[in-house]
Design a protein around this motif. Structure first.
Motif, PDB file in Angstrom:
ATOM      1  N   GLY A  79      24.312  -3.708  -6.468  1.00  7.23           N
ATOM      2  CA  GLY A  79      24.872  -3.541  -7.811  1.00  7.23           C
ATOM      3  C   GLY A  79      23.844  -3.760  -8.907  1.00  7.23           C
ATOM      4  O   GLY A  79      23.960  -3.208 -10.000  1.00  7.23           O
ATOM      5  N   GLU A 135      32.272   4.274 -21.733  1.00  4.37           N
ATOM      6  CA  GLU A 135      32.981   2.989 -21.598  1.00  4.37           C
ATOM      7  C   GLU A 135      32.303   2.052 -20.599  1.00  4.37           C
ATOM      8  O   GLU A 135      32.428   0.843 -20.685  1.00  4.37           O
ATOM      9  N   HIS A 136      31.602   2.633 -19.623  1.00  8.29           N
ATOM     10  CA  HIS A 136      30.934   1.803 -18.609  1.00  8.29           C
ATOM     11  C   HIS A 136      29.457   1.594 -18.925  1.00  8.29           C
ATOM     12  O   HIS A 136      28.699   1.084 -18.086  1.00  8.29           O
ATOM     13  N   ALA A 139      26.151  -1.021 -10.198  1.00  5.22           N
ATOM     14  CA  ALA A 139      27.486  -1.562 -10.450  1.00  5.22           C
ATOM     15  C   ALA A 139      28.174  -0.753 -11.550  1.00  5.22           C
ATOM     16  O   ALA A 139      29.350  -0.385 -11.428  1.00  5.22           O
ATOM     17  N   ALA A 140      27.432  -0.443 -12.634  1.00  8.43           N
ATOM     18  CA  ALA A 140      28.013   0.326 -13.745  1.00  8.43           C
ATOM     19  C   ALA A 140      28.382   1.727 -13.268  1.00  8.43           C
ATOM     20  O   ALA A 140      29.437   2.266 -13.618  1.00  8.43           O
ATOM     21  N   GLY A 166      29.135   2.583 -10.203  1.00  6.82           N
ATOM     22  CA  GLY A 166      30.295   2.445  -9.307  1.00  6.82           C
ATOM     23  C   GLY A 166      31.578   2.353 -10.107  1.00  6.82           C
ATOM     24  O   GLY A 166      32.579   3.009  -9.772  1.00  6.82           O
ATOM     25  N   GLY A 167      31.558   1.557 -11.186  1.00  5.68           N
ATOM     26  CA  GLY A 167      32.744   1.413 -12.044  1.00  5.68           C
ATOM     27  C   GLY A 167      33.098   2.738 -12.693  1.00  5.68           C
ATOM     28  O   GLY A 167      34.282   3.108 -12.793  1.00  5.68           O
ATOM     29  N   THR A 168      32.080   3.485 -13.112  1.00  4.92           N
ATOM     30  CA  THR A 168      32.313   4.792 -13.749  1.00  4.92           C
ATOM     31  C   THR A 168      33.014   5.743 -12.776  1.00  4.92           C
ATOM     32  O   THR A 168      34.011   6.386 -13.112  1.00  4.92           O
ATOM     33  N   GLU A 181      34.733   5.049 -10.114  1.00  2.00           N
ATOM     34  CA  GLU A 181      36.099   4.589  -9.812  1.00  2.00           C
ATOM     35  C   GLU A 181      37.068   5.047 -10.910  1.00  2.00           C
ATOM     36  O   GLU A 181      38.154   5.548 -10.634  1.00  2.00           O
ATOM     37  N   ALA A 182      36.639   4.903 -12.167  1.00  4.45           N
ATOM     38  CA  ALA A 182      37.494   5.302 -13.293  1.00  4.45           C
ATOM     39  C   ALA A 182      37.646   6.824 -13.345  1.00  4.45           C
ATOM     40  O   ALA A 182      38.732   7.335 -13.664  1.00  4.45           O
TER      41      ALA A 182
END
Ligand SMILES: NC(=O)c1ccc[n+]([C@@H]2O[C@H](COP(=O)([O-])OP(=O)(O)OC[C@H]3O[C@@H](n4cnc5c(N)ncnc54)[C@H](O)[C@@H]3O)[C@@H](O)[C@H]2O)c1
Ligand SMILES: N[C@@H](CCO)C(=O)O
Ligand code: NA
Length: 430
Positions: free
Chosen positions: A346, A374-375, A403-404, A406-408, A410-411
């Motif tokens: 991450g 947003e991420h 990590a950022a 991955g979050g993007t 997912e969203a």
């Protein structure tokens, strides 16, 4: 002055690498003796299949009892080219206990148990050398351990698996299928006994662990290395890479964090620009960049797999270990004093190429861009191709943390207008 008592060498395993080691030991015996200062004698060869015809090897030397061989007590060097964890691990420690130094090509074992094996070697005052374990014939362990011992290495990046480079190269340049290319790599002696180790990235991850450990003076084990293989790389990925002026390689990347307080090690497929020297590494060749404070960027290139190239590295170690024996000394052992923490994936920062299948209607692009913003992931380029109410959206990002990203992703998957994430690939080498 030449010593007359020969140094006794036992060979454990006589497959692709072992048979070449035996051949070179025999054909180059005089040169080896002159370079070492004593003749080297093949004292025994442990095999699993004793009935196999082994050209150039005296049948009297063949045994199926590797344990009895390493326990003989009169051996100077044991060369382990069996592979795998057991019985190789026990045979190596038994060899130390019975007075021999060890040369091994076994990256899987060293990445798992390197610390314990080094400790055993030190306890018994013996050498453990393994230049052949990483990038075949290419001198890499010794340059890192010795030539760069006065410098500070910040990054080691490259292609360290011949089989997967061979397959990716074939898929890219000839359009060959994955299985066909893998079969050819196996027939040429590049692949591991279980080629899953190659294609799923375990072999490259083991090499990354060994390289990171030596480069950063820190213990790095296989489990510390983030690993993704190359089995999911498709012809469509190569087409996307081409559109970006890139190709795809399976890379091993070991990095010191910018603040110097931690390190990361990872193996995954990545896009690299065609202008980058790694893009021109073909077939089973390997190439590794080492970046250090004082030296700047060094490149090591050469045959990364195959019996004869790997035997070259084994023989180089054999000569070094034999010289140490004669001089009553040992070479450098493990250096793990820095003991830096290994950060999770991450925290790795790099660029990404993301291919999305989306609905082709107004506002979708803005929606997708908002998720990235947003991420905190900045977009470099976006390319859209429409096809019957659906569209394919290719986003290339600026540098962002894993990590950022991955979050993007997912969203993005949660958006109604995003039908699917077709592929995510890191972009390296820029
Ligand atoms: N082939 C390469 O290009 C290459 C390159 C670098 C490192 N290596 C490493 O070298 C090692 C050997 O690889 P290889 O390609 O020669 O594999 P291989 O499968 O061709 O050879 C291994 C040999 O060991 C024998 N063996 C297995 N168990 C044994 C036992 N208990 N006693 C005696 N012999 C036994 C097998 O029968 C086989 O012939 C592995 O650690 C591999 O990762 C291989
Ligand atoms: N299977 C390994 C052998 C060399 O370590 C490779 O293909 O790179
Ligand atoms: Na090497």
């Amino acid at each position: 002055m030449m010593r007359t008592r020969p140094l006794k060498v036992a060979l454990l395993g006589c497959g692709v690498v072992g048979s070449e080691v035996a051949r070179i030991m025999t054909t180059h015996a005089d040169d080896l003796a002159a370079r070492i200062g004593a003749p080297v004698e093949l004292a025994g060869v442990a095999v699993r299949r004793p009935d196999k015809v082994r050209e150039g090897i005296d049948p009297a030397l063949i045994t199926t009892d590797a344990t009895a061989l390493v326990k003989r007590g009169d051996l100077d060097v044991v060369v382990e080219v069996i592979g795998g964890i057991e019985p190789a691990r026990t045979l190596i420690t038994t060899a130390f206990e019975h007075g021999a130094s060890v040369v091994s090509a076994n990256k899987a074992l060293l990445a798992q148990d390197g610390a314990a094996l080094h400790a055993a070697a030190e306890e018994h005052g013996k050498d453990l050398y393994y230049e052949a374990a990483v990038a075949g014939a290419i001198p890499l362990i010794r340059p890192l351990r010795e030539s760069l011992a006065g410098d500070k290495v910040n990054r080691v990046l490259g292609i360290v698996n011949g089989t997967t480079n061979f397959i990716l190269d074939k898929m890219d340049s000839t359009g060959a299928g994955y299985q066909e290319a893998l079969d050819e790599a196996t027939a040429l002696g590049y692949a591991e006994a279980d080629p899953t180790a190659d294609v799923e990235g375990f072999d490259a991850a083991a090499k990354a662990a060994i390289l990171a450990g030596i480069a950063f003076h820190t213990r790095v084990r296989l489990d510390d290395v983030h690993r993704e293989g190359m089995t999911e790389v498709t012809a469509a990925d190569f087409a996307s890479a081409k559109e970006m002026g890139c190709t795809i390689k399976l890379l091993a990347i070991c990095e010191r964090a910018e603040d110097g307080a931690s390190v990361t090690a990872r193996v995954h497929p990545a896009m690299i620009p065609l202008s980058h020297p790694l893009a021109s590494v073909r077939g089973a060749y390997n190439a590794v960049f080492v970046e250090s404070d004082a030296s700047g960027r060094l490149m090591f290139y050469g045959p990364g797999a195959g019996g004869s190239p790997t035997a070259s590295a084994v023989l180089g170690d054999l000569v070094a270990v034999a010289r140490n024996r004669i001089n009553g000394t040992t070479g450098p052992g493990e250096s793990a004093y820095a003991a830096l923490p290994v950060s999770p994936m991450g925290e790795v920062v790099t660029r990404y190429h993301i291919s999305l299948d989306v609905a082709d209607k107004p506002g979708v692009l803005a929606q997708v861009a908002t998720v990235f913003a947003e991420h905190g992931v900045s977009i470099d380029t976006v390319r859209q191709q429409g096809k019957d109410g659906e569209a394919s959206l290719v986003v290339v990002t600026h540098r962002a943390s894993d990590a950022a990203l991955g979050g993007t992703v997912e969203a993005l998957r949660k958006l109604d207008t995003v039908r699917g994430v077709a592929s995510i690939m890191r972009v390296e080498g820029e």
